[in-house]
Design a protein around this motif. Sequence first.
Motif, PDB file in Angstrom:
ATOM      1  N   LYS A   3       2.271   4.671  -2.255  1.00 30.52           N
ATOM      2  CA  LYS A   3       1.033   4.740  -3.030  1.00 30.52           C
ATOM      3  C   LYS A   3       1.283   5.158  -4.484  1.00 30.52           C
ATOM      4  CE  LYS A   3      -3.677   6.063  -2.060  1.00 30.52           C
ATOM      5  NZ  LYS A   3      -4.567   6.740  -1.161  1.00 30.52           N
ATOM      6  N   ASN A  49      -9.257   1.198  -4.923  1.00 30.97           N
ATOM      7  CA  ASN A  49      -9.029   0.180  -3.897  1.00 30.97           C
ATOM      8  C   ASN A  49      -7.614  -0.383  -3.934  1.00 30.97           C
ATOM      9  OD1 ASN A  49     -11.797   0.091  -2.901  1.00 30.97           O
ATOM     10  ND2 ASN A  49     -12.266  -0.714  -4.927  1.00 30.97           N
ATOM     11  N   ASN A  51      -5.209  -0.004  -2.101  1.00 34.07           N
ATOM     12  CA  ASN A  51      -4.700  -0.406  -0.788  1.00 34.07           C
ATOM     13  C   ASN A  51      -5.072  -1.847  -0.440  1.00 34.07           C
ATOM     14  OD1 ASN A  51      -3.545   2.110  -0.427  1.00 34.07           O
ATOM     15  ND2 ASN A  51      -5.342   2.927   0.618  1.00 34.07           N
ATOM     16  N   SER A  52      -6.058  -2.408  -1.143  1.00 35.25           N
ATOM     17  CA  SER A  52      -6.448  -3.788  -0.874  1.00 35.25           C
ATOM     18  C   SER A  52      -5.466  -4.794  -1.495  1.00 35.25           C
ATOM     19  CB  SER A  52      -7.859  -4.071  -1.383  1.00 35.25           C
ATOM     20  OG  SER A  52      -7.882  -4.077  -2.798  1.00 35.25           O
ATOM     21  N   LEU A  53      -4.579  -4.301  -2.356  1.00 38.32           N
ATOM     22  CA  LEU A  53      -3.550  -5.158  -2.944  1.00 38.32           C
ATOM     23  C   LEU A  53      -2.389  -5.235  -1.967  1.00 38.32           C
ATOM     24  CD1 LEU A  53      -2.448  -6.806  -5.331  1.00 38.32           C
ATOM     25  CD2 LEU A  53      -1.601  -4.663  -6.301  1.00 38.32           C
ATOM     26  N   LYS A  54      -2.376  -6.295  -1.196  1.00 39.27           N
ATOM     27  CA  LYS A  54      -1.370  -6.445  -0.138  1.00 39.27           C
ATOM     28  C   LYS A  54       0.013  -6.755  -0.692  1.00 39.27           C
ATOM     29  CE  LYS A  54      -4.600  -6.025   2.938  1.00 39.27           C
ATOM     30  NZ  LYS A  54      -5.010  -4.682   3.152  1.00 39.27           N
ATOM     31  N   ASN A  55       0.061  -7.536  -1.759  1.00 32.66           N
ATOM     32  CA  ASN A  55       1.333  -7.939  -2.336  1.00 32.66           C
ATOM     33  C   ASN A  55       1.303  -7.649  -3.835  1.00 32.66           C
ATOM     34  OD1 ASN A  55       3.609  -9.246  -3.288  1.00 32.66           O
ATOM     35  ND2 ASN A  55       3.291 -11.084  -2.067  1.00 32.66           N
ATOM     36  N   TYR A  58       0.724 -10.174  -6.742  1.00 32.67           N
ATOM     37  CA  TYR A  58      -0.580 -10.742  -7.064  1.00 32.67           C
ATOM     38  C   TYR A  58      -1.460  -9.789  -7.868  1.00 32.67           C
ATOM     39  CZ  TYR A  58       0.807 -14.212  -3.639  1.00 32.67           C
ATOM     40  OH  TYR A  58       1.480 -15.180  -2.968  1.00 32.67           O
ATOM     41  N   TRP A  62      -5.471 -10.225  -8.807  1.00 28.40           N
ATOM     42  CA  TRP A  62      -6.238  -9.159  -8.152  1.00 28.40           C
ATOM     43  C   TRP A  62      -7.053  -8.391  -9.191  1.00 28.40           C
ATOM     44  CZ3 TRP A  62      -5.275  -3.707  -8.466  1.00 28.40           C
ATOM     45  CH2 TRP A  62      -5.954  -2.934  -7.515  1.00 28.40           C
TER      46      TRP A  62
END
Length: 165
Positions: A3, A49, A51-55, A58, A62
């Motif tokens: 994080k 947010n 944590n909503s960025l998976k990769n 991007y 995003w």
Amino acid sequence: MNKTDLGTNIADFVMQNKEKYYRLAYQYVQNRDDALDVVHDAINKAFSNMNSLKNPEYIRTWFYRIVVNTALDLLRKRKKLIVIDDEILSNLDTGMVDKYENVDLNTAINALPEQYRSVLILRYFEDLKLDDIAEILNEKVSTVKTRLYKALQILRIDMIEEVNK
């Protein structure tokens, strides 16, 4: 990626591209202070947010999506406001206005429906590829192409009518 590293990546990315995101926000809200608010709110939303960025690859699209959605939210709120009398507005006017090189074009773009204006701004003012625009707006590439074509068609008609006046 943990994080802390992700937060650092987001902060670095936003700092490197802050002018681009301000310009994008300004295209939507047409006001310096509101554009700054949009960027500020978008940064807060990004950190809230993350944590909503998976990769992390991007991050660009995003964060574009966050800025666009934040600007559109502000515009929706603005529509709900009560219109103030022109005399009151003229008394409150400080005379500080951002200047445009082509007022007619900006007026025509602002008159476009939101779905067309978004595609046009992202394509021509932000120089994004159609695939990226589709991802940002959460639409199919074919939908983005259709909306871009329609927006250009509407602008041509508006500009021709303006010239003929």
